[in-house]
Design a protein around this motif. Structure first.
Motif, PDB file in Angstrom:
ATOM      1  N   ASP A  31       0.820  -1.213   0.000  1.00 44.11           N
ATOM      2  CA  ASP A  31       0.000   0.000   0.000  1.00 44.11           C
ATOM      3  C   ASP A  31       0.849   1.256   0.000  1.00 44.11           C
ATOM      4  OD1 ASP A  31      -2.164  -1.640   0.033  1.00 44.11           O
ATOM      5  OD2 ASP A  31      -2.537  -1.470   2.186  1.00 44.11           O
ATOM      6  N   GLN A  32       1.976   1.193   0.705  1.00 37.75           N
ATOM      7  CA  GLN A  32       2.837   2.372   0.766  1.00 37.75           C
ATOM      8  C   GLN A  32       3.389   2.726  -0.614  1.00 37.75           C
ATOM      9  OE1 GLN A  32       3.105   4.085   3.529  1.00 37.75           O
ATOM     10  NE2 GLN A  32       4.470   5.657   2.692  1.00 37.75           N
ATOM     11  N   GLY A  33       3.768   1.713  -1.382  1.00 36.28           N
ATOM     12  CA  GLY A  33       4.266   1.962  -2.732  1.00 36.28           C
ATOM     13  C   GLY A  33       3.193   2.535  -3.636  1.00 36.28           C
ATOM     14  N   TRP A  34       1.962   2.036  -3.489  1.00 39.59           N
ATOM     15  CA  TRP A  34       0.861   2.585  -4.291  1.00 39.59           C
ATOM     16  C   TRP A  34       0.670   4.070  -4.000  1.00 39.59           C
ATOM     17  CZ3 TRP A  34      -3.503  -1.583  -3.327  1.00 39.59           C
ATOM     18  CH2 TRP A  34      -3.028  -2.849  -3.765  1.00 39.59           C
ATOM     19  N   MET A  35       0.684   4.387  -2.700  1.00 38.01           N
ATOM     20  CA  MET A  35       0.422   5.768  -2.303  1.00 38.01           C
ATOM     21  C   MET A  35       1.514   6.698  -2.809  1.00 38.01           C
ATOM     22  SD  MET A  35      -0.942   5.156   1.601  1.00 38.01           S
ATOM     23  CE  MET A  35      -1.067   6.915   1.890  1.00 38.01           C
ATOM     24  N   VAL A  36       2.748   6.215  -2.781  1.00 32.21           N
ATOM     25  CA  VAL A  36       3.850   7.055  -3.276  1.00 32.21           C
ATOM     26  C   VAL A  36       3.686   7.323  -4.772  1.00 32.21           C
ATOM     27  CG1 VAL A  36       6.344   7.147  -3.670  1.00 32.21           C
ATOM     28  CG2 VAL A  36       5.442   6.321  -1.477  1.00 32.21           C
ATOM     29  N   LYS A  37       3.391   6.268  -5.539  1.00 31.97           N
ATOM     30  CA  LYS A  37       3.200   6.447  -6.981  1.00 31.97           C
ATOM     31  C   LYS A  37       2.016   7.365  -7.280  1.00 31.97           C
ATOM     32  CE  LYS A  37       5.248   2.125  -8.628  1.00 31.97           C
ATOM     33  NZ  LYS A  37       5.018   0.880  -9.406  1.00 31.97           N
ATOM     34  N   GLU A  38       0.926   7.164  -6.543  1.00 35.13           N
ATOM     35  CA  GLU A  38      -0.251   8.001  -6.773  1.00 35.13           C
ATOM     36  C   GLU A  38       0.025   9.454  -6.413  1.00 35.13           C
ATOM     37  OE1 GLU A  38      -4.993   8.219  -5.503  1.00 35.13           O
ATOM     38  OE2 GLU A  38      -3.636   6.802  -4.528  1.00 35.13           O
ATOM     39  N   GLU A  39       0.707   9.674  -5.301  1.00 40.03           N
ATOM     40  CA  GLU A  39       1.006  11.043  -4.889  1.00 40.03           C
ATOM     41  C   GLU A  39       1.956  11.720  -5.881  1.00 40.03           C
ATOM     42  OE1 GLU A  39       0.454  14.377  -2.717  1.00 40.03           O
ATOM     43  OE2 GLU A  39      -0.574  12.441  -2.488  1.00 40.03           O
ATOM     44  N   THR A  40       2.913  10.944  -6.385  1.00 44.57           N
ATOM     45  CA  THR A  40       3.838  11.504  -7.381  1.00 44.57           C
ATOM     46  C   THR A  40       3.092  11.918  -8.648  1.00 44.57           C
ATOM     47  OG1 THR A  40       5.614  10.100  -6.529  1.00 44.57           O
ATOM     48  CG2 THR A  40       5.917  11.061  -8.715  1.00 44.57           C
ATOM     49  N   LEU A  41       2.193  11.035  -9.086  1.00 42.25           N
ATOM     50  CA  LEU A  41       1.426  11.346 -10.286  1.00 42.25           C
ATOM     51  C   LEU A  41       0.478  12.518 -10.044  1.00 42.25           C
ATOM     52  CD1 LEU A  41       0.656  10.688 -13.181  1.00 42.25           C
ATOM     53  CD2 LEU A  41      -0.935   8.960 -12.311  1.00 42.25           C
ATOM     54  N   ARG A  42      -0.139  12.559  -8.864  1.00 40.66           N
ATOM     55  CA  ARG A  42      -1.060  13.653  -8.569  1.00 40.66           C
ATOM     56  C   ARG A  42      -0.311  14.990  -8.502  1.00 40.66           C
ATOM     57  NH1 ARG A  42      -6.004  12.865  -6.989  1.00 40.66           N
ATOM     58  NH2 ARG A  42      -5.512  10.736  -6.276  1.00 40.66           N
ATOM     59  N   ASP A  43       0.884  14.973  -7.934  1.00 41.93           N
ATOM     60  CA  ASP A  43       1.693  16.193  -7.876  1.00 41.93           C
ATOM     61  C   ASP A  43       2.071  16.663  -9.274  1.00 41.93           C
ATOM     62  OD1 ASP A  43       3.335  18.159  -6.297  1.00 41.93           O
ATOM     63  OD2 ASP A  43       4.948  17.172  -7.401  1.00 41.93           O
ATOM     64  N   LEU A  44       2.395  15.709 -10.162  1.00 43.37           N
ATOM     65  CA  LEU A  44       2.717  16.063 -11.549  1.00 43.37           C
ATOM     66  C   LEU A  44       1.514  16.687 -12.250  1.00 43.37           C
ATOM     67  CD1 LEU A  44       4.620  15.940 -14.033  1.00 43.37           C
ATOM     68  CD2 LEU A  44       3.718  13.653 -14.475  1.00 43.37           C
ATOM     69  N   LEU A  45       0.343  16.100 -12.055  1.00 45.61           N
ATOM     70  CA  LEU A  45      -0.861  16.646 -12.681  1.00 45.61           C
ATOM     71  C   LEU A  45      -1.160  18.053 -12.164  1.00 45.61           C
ATOM     72  CD1 LEU A  45      -3.222  13.522 -12.658  1.00 45.61           C
ATOM     73  CD2 LEU A  45      -1.854  14.398 -14.548  1.00 45.61           C
ATOM     74  N   GLY A  46      -0.896  18.284 -10.879  1.00 50.01           N
ATOM     75  CA  GLY A  46      -1.103  19.615 -10.330  1.00 50.01           C
ATOM     76  C   GLY A  46      -0.172  20.638 -10.939  1.00 50.01           C
ATOM     77  N   LYS A  47       1.093  20.262 -11.129  1.00 54.68           N
ATOM     78  CA  LYS A  47       2.048  21.181 -11.750  1.00 54.68           C
ATOM     79  C   LYS A  47       1.676  21.473 -13.202  1.00 54.68           C
ATOM     80  CE  LYS A  47       6.052  19.932  -8.918  1.00 54.68           C
ATOM     81  NZ  LYS A  47       7.416  19.346  -8.921  1.00 54.68           N
ATOM     82  N   LEU A  48       1.153  20.470 -13.887  1.00 54.65           N
ATOM     83  CA  LEU A  48       0.780  20.640 -15.297  1.00 54.65           C
ATOM     84  C   LEU A  48      -0.629  21.196 -15.464  1.00 54.65           C
ATOM     85  CD1 LEU A  48       2.229  17.320 -16.768  1.00 54.65           C
ATOM     86  CD2 LEU A  48       3.305  19.570 -16.664  1.00 54.65           C
ATOM     87  N   ARG A  49      -1.331  21.434 -14.357  1.00 55.87           N
ATOM     88  CA  ARG A  49      -2.696  21.976 -14.367  1.00 55.87           C
ATOM     89  C   ARG A  49      -3.633  21.119 -15.222  1.00 55.87           C
ATOM     90  NH1 ARG A  49       0.536  26.443 -14.885  1.00 55.87           N
ATOM     91  NH2 ARG A  49       0.100  26.654 -17.094  1.00 55.87           N
ATOM     92  N   ILE A  50      -3.512  19.811 -15.037  1.00 55.60           N
ATOM     93  CA  ILE A  50      -4.388  18.859 -15.722  1.00 55.60           C
ATOM     94  C   ILE A  50      -5.405  18.337 -14.718  1.00 55.60           C
ATOM     95  CG2 ILE A  50      -4.516  16.646 -16.922  1.00 55.60           C
ATOM     96  CD1 ILE A  50      -1.748  17.122 -17.999  1.00 55.60           C
ATOM     97  N   ARG A  51      -6.671  18.561 -14.985  1.00 59.25           N
ATOM     98  CA  ARG A  51      -7.731  18.088 -14.109  1.00 59.25           C
ATOM     99  C   ARG A  51      -8.133  16.683 -14.535  1.00 59.25           C
ATOM    100  NH1 ARG A  51     -11.795  23.345 -13.581  1.00 59.25           N
ATOM    101  NH2 ARG A  51     -10.232  24.801 -12.702  1.00 59.25           N
ATOM    102  N   ALA A  52      -7.781  15.725 -13.713  1.00 62.89           N
ATOM    103  CA  ALA A  52      -8.075  14.332 -14.037  1.00 62.89           C
ATOM    104  C   ALA A  52      -8.161  13.536 -12.749  1.00 62.89           C
ATOM    105  CB  ALA A  52      -6.998  13.752 -14.958  1.00 62.89           C
ATOM    106  N   SER A  53      -8.918  12.455 -12.840  1.00 63.13           N
ATOM    107  CA  SER A  53      -8.997  11.526 -11.712  1.00 63.13           C
ATOM    108  C   SER A  53      -8.029  10.372 -11.956  1.00 63.13           C
ATOM    109  CB  SER A  53     -10.427  11.006 -11.558  1.00 63.13           C
ATOM    110  OG  SER A  53     -10.841  10.323 -12.730  1.00 63.13           O
ATOM    111  N   ILE A  54      -7.438   9.855 -10.877  1.00 63.01           N
ATOM    112  CA  ILE A  54      -6.465   8.767 -10.969  1.00 63.01           C
ATOM    113  C   ILE A  54      -7.149   7.469 -10.535  1.00 63.01           C
ATOM    114  CG2 ILE A  54      -4.262   7.886 -10.137  1.00 63.01           C
ATOM    115  CD1 ILE A  54      -3.374  10.750  -9.699  1.00 63.01           C
ATOM    116  N   LYS A  55      -7.051   6.456 -11.370  1.00 60.34           N
ATOM    117  CA  LYS A  55      -7.630   5.151 -11.083  1.00 60.34           C
ATOM    118  C   LYS A  55      -6.507   4.142 -10.846  1.00 60.34           C
ATOM    119  CE  LYS A  55     -11.834   6.655 -11.841  1.00 60.34           C
ATOM    120  NZ  LYS A  55     -12.826   6.769 -10.748  1.00 60.34           N
ATOM    121  N   ILE A  56      -6.505   3.515  -9.667  1.00 60.84           N
ATOM    122  CA  ILE A  56      -5.498   2.511  -9.340  1.00 60.84           C
ATOM    123  C   ILE A  56      -5.967   1.151  -9.868  1.00 60.84           C
ATOM    124  CG2 ILE A  56      -4.187   1.411  -7.504  1.00 60.84           C
ATOM    125  CD1 ILE A  56      -3.591   4.353  -7.809  1.00 60.84           C
TER     126      ILE A  56
END
Length: 720
Positions: free
Chosen positions: A588-613
């Motif tokens: 679970d910890q690895g999932w959360m790290v990957k998701e948080e990294t991707l969410r941070d990237l989307l925030g920097k790129l100003r892309i509004r999207a939902s992430i599906k694991i």
């Protein structure tokens, strides 16, 4: 006031006819523009109404302008008055106009500019005087009848609220004020900071109009002499100076004006002109036609601009557009490109529009204001492609897409595509992305039989032609029927994969579109607009499970293209979903790290999207650890131009693994409107092309509209 109407009518007649008449003469004087044979308007009129009438009006207007000074003001009489004095003054002014016109158009333009300056100063004094002049009284004198003179005392108050209020009421009806306004045309003199300013302005304006009529009438006489419409009497008027000035025609005009031979004739012409206008107004009144206004006029201009039929006269708008486009293309410097202003510039290769219309309209939504070119390769070396452009352009109009068309002739599709990738576009507007239809065994549908744009609402085929003579039957006859199962392909698998490899080597992004014939049409999209639609993005190379990178250049390019599509009008309300594939072993910890990294990237790129694991352990197990890319096989060279981080598909991927990836996509993206998948690099060995395509076919089987993307262009920037 009659003088003003005379000037307007004569000047209008001169403007309409003189340039056209000059264009027929074959010569022109410096300062005048020869507009070519297409502007010869009098050729379409008869000689009397198209040439003689405007010429006589121009000449007679000089006499009227030379006499305006005597009726402008009754208050200033510096020079002696009388009939012969008036003739003398008018003759002197006419001599001045003659000298200017004899010198040539350059002198006329300089004199006109000087007069413009004087008239401008006069107008400025009229605007400034009410602010600079204080209240004062003066006397108004005029003839009330044949035997009596009326004298009134008037007071000028300047800007005054009480005066304004009284003038808006019944006080305006006083007799003294109504003379002032209706019978004294020079009343601005009485309130000017220096009264002669007004007279100077009036005389300068009259002098300018007189010179304009004199030079205009002489040019018309010169053109008539060159056309030999009146034979020997007018033949000397064809003589010009070395600079092209028709000085003999100027002398002809001066003599006719000085002798005033045309006064009686021109009066008849004016009466005929006014009678024609009155009859036209009477006809409009009887027909109960609505009165025109500025709003209606603007609407008519817009309708004529967008709905005007094709003519053989040419379009001045096209010349203006060409000039502006060329200027701004030169300013579009490729050295100033920046990732912040990147946009898709697409070359879509179309084999047959009958089976590609849905993909054509989809790419129109994907281009985001960028360059969009429809490319087609005609096989052969003798058949010209130029006559086909009208059919392709009519197809573009029919589909309502904003695209250019570029056709080429080549012995092979691959070679023709190379040509288009190199030469399509101009300057900074060149394609950076190649889009191809998918290479499979699906039998395409004939979209011409399904699209409502190719039918009347009554259900029958439209036979109306466009403005360039292409009707629907001709359009359908030009494009061949769609391919059936028995028809041989004009493109082999090796050649198709070779086109992908060529584009990558040339630094172009590559997209493969599959199942776009299943994309819902515009009408269905409107009906299903309230339904939840999604754009699904899988930014990981699904055929390389051991490649954990989902933020390489290609993955970011997928995100950018999906975001661009989500901003288009048709897909604006669709939800953007990004799928993140994880394995249970990472915890679970690895999932959360990957998701948080991707969410941070989307925030920097100003892309509004939902992430599906998505857990894909069962799919990864089917892979069996095969990690041998095409380019690493013995004796096979690495694909040139493949940047670091772009993975190739494994050559030994089991069929069960490919089916597992397909089931994973169907499970999570079956209801998506469009899917964006990672396209691996093609093999360097052309003998493995069929296996490469077979793996792509297995992964995308029955998915619906899917775009496989291989991106090479950096499209993200986090710097301010």
């Amino acid at each position: 006031m009659a003088n003003e109407r005379t000037a307007l009518l004569a000047h209008t007649a001169y403007s309409i006819t003189s340039e056209s008449a000059m264009s027929t003469s074959g010569q022109q004087e410096p300062g005048f523009v020869n507009r070519g044979a297409h502007s010869a308007t009098p050729r379409s009129l008869n000689t009397f109404f198209g040439v003689i009438v405007p010429t006589v009006l121009s000449m007679f207007s000089i006499v009227l302008f030379l006499r305006t000074g005597s009726s402008v003001s009754e208050g200033i009489r510096v020079l002696p008055q009388g009939y012969w004095y008036t003739v003398l003054y008018a003759s002197i002014v006419l001599q001045l106009c003659l000298l200017v016109c004899l010198v040539g158009a350059n002198m006329y333009s300089r004199t006109s500019f000087l007069i413009l300056m004087v008239v401008t100063i006069s107008l400025l004094t009229i605007l400034i005087s009410p602010l600079a002049t204080g209240p004062h009284s003066f006397t108004i004198t005029h003839q009330c009848g044949s035997n009596r003179t009326c004298v009134y005392n008037a007071i000028y108050t300047g800007f005054n609220y009480t005066t304004l209020r009284n003038n808006l009421g019944r006080e305006l009806q006083c007799e003294g004020l109504v003379v002032l306004l209706t019978q004294d045309y020079g009343f601005f003199q009485r309130i000017n900071i220096w009264p002669p300013f007004v007279i100077i302005g009036v005389y300068c304006a009259s002098l300018s109009a007189a010179m304009c009529s004199l030079i205009g009438a002489s040019r018309i006489l010169h053109a008539l002499a060159l056309d030999q419409l009146f034979g020997l009497p007018l033949a000397p008027a064809a003589i010009t100076s070395q600079s092209g000035n028709p000085w003999v025609a100027v002398l002809y005009t001066w003599a006719l004006v000085q002798l005033n031979f045309i006064a009686g004739l021109v009066t008849v012409f004016y009466l005929l002109a006014y009678a024609a206008v009155d009859l036209a107004c009477l006809a409009l009144e009887w027909a109960s036609a609505p009165n025109f206004s500025i709003v209606v006029l603007l609407l008519l201009l817009l309708i004529l601009h967008y709905r005007s039929p094709t003519s053989s006269w040419g379009y001045i708008s096209q010349a203006l557009i060409f000039h502006q486009v060329r200027k701004y293309l030169l300013m579009l410097d490729v050295r100033k490109e920046h990732v912040k202003f990147w946009r898709p510039q697409v070359l879509l290769m179309v084999a047959n529009p009958r089976s590609s219309c849905q993909l054509i309209t989809f790419v129109n939504q994907l281009k985001k204001g960028g360059l969009y070119v429809l490319g087609h390769v005609q096989l052969g070396d003798l058949d010209p492609v130029q006559p086909q452009y009208n059919f392709w352009l009519s197809l573009v109009d029919k589909l309502g897409v904003k695209a250019f068309v570029d056709l080429t002739l080549s012995p092979s599709v691959r070679q023709g595509t190379q040509h288009l990738l190199r030469i399509t576009g101009l300057g900074g507007m060149k394609p950076n992305t190649l889009i191809l239809g998918f290479y499979d065994n699906c039998v395409p549908e004939d979209y011409f039989l399904l699209d409502p744009a190719f039918f009347h609402e009554s259900g029958g085929k439209s036979s109306e032609g466009d403005d360039f003579g292409v009707d629907l039957p001709s359009l359908q006859a030009h494009f061949p029927p769609v391919r059936n199962t028995e028809c041989p392909r004009c493109l082999s698998a090796e050649e198709y994969v070779g086109i992908i490899s060529d584009a990558i080597k040339m630094g172009k992004n590559v997209c493969l579109g599959r199942y776009f014939f299943q994309l819902e049409g515009e009408r269905d999209a409107v009906k299903n607009d309230d339904m939840e639609r999604s754009i699904d993005v899988w930014p990981l190379n699904l055929l390389q499970p051991e490649s954990s990178s989902y933020v390489d250049v290609c993955s970011l390019f997928l995100l950018q293209m999906a975001c661009v599509l989500n901003m288009s009008t048709r897909f604006r309300r669709a939800k953007l979903r990004i799928f993140l594939c994880v394995e249970a072993a990472s915890g679970d910890q690895g999932w959360m790290v990957k998701e948080e990294t991707l969410r941070d990237l989307l925030g920097k790129l100003r892309i509004r999207a939902s992430i599906k694991i998505v857990q894909w352990d069962t799919v990864v197990k089917l892979h069996g650890g095969v990690n041998e890319p095409w380019s690493s096989k013995p004796g096979v060279a690495h694909t040139e131009g493949q940047p670091d981080g772009l993975e190739s598909v494994a050559s030994g991927a089991p069929e069960s693994f490919l089916s597992g990836v397909n089931r994973l996509l169907l499970e999570h993206s079956a209801q998506a409107a469009v899917r964006f998948l990672y396209l691996p690099c093609p093999p360097a060995d052309s003998r493995q092309s069929e296996q490469y395509l077979a793996q792509l076919e297995a992964v995308t089987r029955d998915l619906g509209p899917t775009l496989l993307i291989h991106g090479l262009t950096p499209v993200t920037c986090t710097e301010l």
